[in-house]
Scaffold this motif. Structure first.
Motif, short mmCIF file in Angstrom:
data_model
loop_
_atom_site.label_atom_id
_atom_site.label_comp_id
_atom_site.label_asym_id
_atom_site.label_seq_id
_atom_site.Cartn_x
_atom_site.Cartn_y
_atom_site.Cartn_z
N GLN A 21 0.85 -1.18 0.00
CA GLN A 21 0.00 0.00 0.00
C GLN A 21 0.89 1.23 0.00
OE1 GLN A 21 -2.23 -0.46 3.63
NE2 GLN A 21 -3.98 -1.34 2.57
N ALA A 22 0.46 2.27 -0.70
CA ALA A 22 1.15 3.57 -0.71
C ALA A 22 0.30 4.55 0.09
CB ALA A 22 1.32 4.05 -2.14
N ARG A 23 0.98 5.46 0.80
CA ARG A 23 0.25 6.44 1.61
C ARG A 23 1.06 7.73 1.69
NH1 ARG A 23 0.31 7.88 7.11
NH2 ARG A 23 1.80 6.24 7.61
N ILE A 24 0.38 8.87 1.50
CA ILE A 24 1.00 10.18 1.67
C ILE A 24 0.53 10.76 2.99
CG2 ILE A 24 1.18 12.53 0.78
CD1 ILE A 24 0.62 11.35 -2.02
N GLU A 25 1.47 11.22 3.79
CA GLU A 25 1.16 11.86 5.09
C GLU A 25 1.53 13.33 5.00
OE1 GLU A 25 2.74 11.59 9.71
OE2 GLU A 25 3.73 10.43 8.16
N LEU A 26 0.63 14.20 5.49
CA LEU A 26 0.88 15.64 5.53
C LEU A 26 0.89 16.10 6.98
CD1 LEU A 26 -1.55 16.87 2.74
CD2 LEU A 26 0.86 16.28 2.52
N GLN A 27 1.87 16.94 7.32
CA GLN A 27 1.93 17.54 8.65
C GLN A 27 2.29 19.01 8.49
OE1 GLN A 27 4.90 15.32 10.80
NE2 GLN A 27 3.40 13.85 11.54
N GLN A 29 4.06 22.17 10.02
CA GLN A 29 5.07 22.55 11.01
C GLN A 29 5.41 24.02 10.78
OE1 GLN A 29 8.43 19.88 10.85
NE2 GLN A 29 7.25 18.17 11.67
N GLY A 30 4.82 24.87 11.60
CA GLY A 30 4.99 26.31 11.40
C GLY A 30 4.36 26.69 10.08
N GLY A 31 5.10 27.39 9.24
CA GLY A 31 4.60 27.78 7.93
C GLY A 31 4.88 26.76 6.84
N LEU A 32 5.43 25.62 7.23
CA LEU A 32 5.78 24.61 6.23
C LEU A 32 4.81 23.44 6.25
CD1 LEU A 32 9.65 24.38 6.77
CD2 LEU A 32 8.43 25.60 4.96
N LEU A 33 4.65 22.84 5.08
CA LEU A 33 3.91 21.59 4.96
C LEU A 33 4.94 20.49 4.73
CD1 LEU A 33 1.12 20.24 4.73
CD2 LEU A 33 1.27 20.62 2.26
N VAL A 34 4.97 19.52 5.64
CA VAL A 34 5.91 18.40 5.54
C VAL A 34 5.17 17.23 4.91
CG1 VAL A 34 7.43 16.84 6.81
CG2 VAL A 34 7.14 19.21 7.58
N ILE A 35 5.72 16.73 3.81
CA ILE A 35 5.09 15.67 3.03
C ILE A 35 5.97 14.42 3.12
CG2 ILE A 35 4.32 15.01 0.72
CD1 ILE A 35 4.46 18.20 0.22
N THR A 36 5.37 13.31 3.56
CA THR A 36 6.11 12.06 3.69
C THR A 36 5.37 10.96 2.94
OG1 THR A 36 6.82 12.73 5.90
CG2 THR A 36 7.14 10.42 5.31
N GLY A 37 6.09 10.24 2.10
CA GLY A 37 5.52 9.09 1.40
C GLY A 37 5.86 7.82 2.16
N HIS A 38 4.88 6.92 2.27
CA HIS A 38 5.05 5.66 2.99
C HIS A 38 4.69 4.48 2.10
CE1 HIS A 38 5.27 7.59 7.01
NE2 HIS A 38 4.42 8.45 6.49
N CYS A 39 5.28 3.34 2.41
CA CYS A 39 4.94 2.08 1.76
C CYS A 39 4.78 1.00 2.82
CB CYS A 39 6.03 1.67 0.77
SG CYS A 39 5.75 0.06 -0.02
N ARG A 40 3.68 0.26 2.76
CA ARG A 40 3.44 -0.86 3.67
C ARG A 40 3.49 -2.15 2.86
NH1 ARG A 40 1.77 -2.02 8.58
NH2 ARG A 40 1.25 0.14 9.06
N ASN A 41 4.37 -3.06 3.29
CA ASN A 41 4.48 -4.38 2.67
C ASN A 41 3.39 -5.27 3.28
OD1 ASN A 41 5.21 -6.83 1.59
ND2 ASN A 41 7.22 -6.92 2.58
N LEU A 42 2.49 -5.78 2.46
CA LEU A 42 1.40 -6.63 2.93
C LEU A 42 1.74 -8.12 2.86
CD1 LEU A 42 -1.54 -4.74 1.19
CD2 LEU A 42 -0.71 -4.48 3.54
N GLN A 43 2.93 -8.42 2.42
CA GLN A 43 3.33 -9.82 2.23
C GLN A 43 3.98 -10.40 3.48
OE1 GLN A 43 4.84 -10.58 -1.99
NE2 GLN A 43 5.68 -8.57 -1.48
N PRO A 44 3.96 -11.73 3.59
CA PRO A 44 4.61 -12.39 4.73
C PRO A 44 6.12 -12.55 4.53
CG PRO A 44 3.49 -14.02 3.40
CD PRO A 44 3.17 -12.68 2.80
N ILE A 45 6.65 -12.00 3.44
CA ILE A 45 8.09 -12.07 3.18
C ILE A 45 8.60 -10.66 2.86
CG2 ILE A 45 8.07 -14.45 2.32
CD1 ILE A 45 8.10 -13.27 -0.54
N ALA A 46 9.89 -10.43 3.05
CA ALA A 46 10.48 -9.13 2.72
C ALA A 46 10.34 -8.89 1.22
CB ALA A 46 11.94 -9.11 3.14
N ARG A 96 -0.22 19.54 -5.99
CA ARG A 96 -0.58 18.17 -6.34
C ARG A 96 0.58 17.27 -5.94
NH1 ARG A 96 -1.48 21.67 -10.29
NH2 ARG A 96 -3.59 21.96 -11.03
N ILE A 97 0.26 16.22 -5.21
CA ILE A 97 1.29 15.28 -4.75
C ILE A 97 0.89 13.90 -5.25
CG2 ILE A 97 2.53 14.36 -2.77
CD1 ILE A 97 1.32 16.87 -1.23
#
Length: 120
Positions: A21-27, A29-46, A96-97
């Motif tokens: 799964q892909a996920r974008i997180e926004l936070q 911080q002051g006058g800035l927007l911090v953008i972090t991209g995440h990936c979750r592995n759904l498999q039972p193996i690396a 746009r992200i």
């Protein structure tokens, strides 16, 4: 309280057989927007994935673009941060992200995107 309107226009998740799964997180911080991209592995193996996070911003001061790419190994059933960037984003800015996660052969496995347009 956030001083801008976030609109999640697209949450594209592949069929439930997708390995991640892909996920974008926004936070704010002051006058800035911090953008972090995440990936979750759904498999039972690396697993090893490639990713691309692209940002387009339009403001009264001009336009900017930023693209970050990379490769990552993710342990079974774990989530990792892929990339992080910060921008000045006010309530009158448009941005746009886009986040895409690919397998090592370049096939798209998961995507997320966020758009903000000024309130009128």
């Amino acid at each position: 309280m956030l001083q801008f309107l976030l609109m999640l226009l697209i949450w594209q998740s592949p069929p439930s057989t997708s390995p991640c799964q892909a996920r974008i997180e926004l936070q704010r911080q002051g006058g800035l927007l911090v953008i972090t991209g995440h990936c979750r592995n759904l498999q039972p193996i690396a697993a090893r994935y490639r990713y691309e996070m692209a940002l387009q911003r339009e403001s009264a001061g001009g336009n900017s673009r930023n693209t970050q790419r990379g490769e990552v190994s993710v342990a079974p059933h774990q989530e990792v941060s892929l990339s992080q960037t910060q921008i000045n984003a006010g309530p009158q800015d448009t941005y746009r992200i886009f986040l895409s996660v690919f397998d090592t052969e370049g096939r798209t496995l998961a995507q997320d995107s966020i758009f903000q347009t000024p309130a009128r």
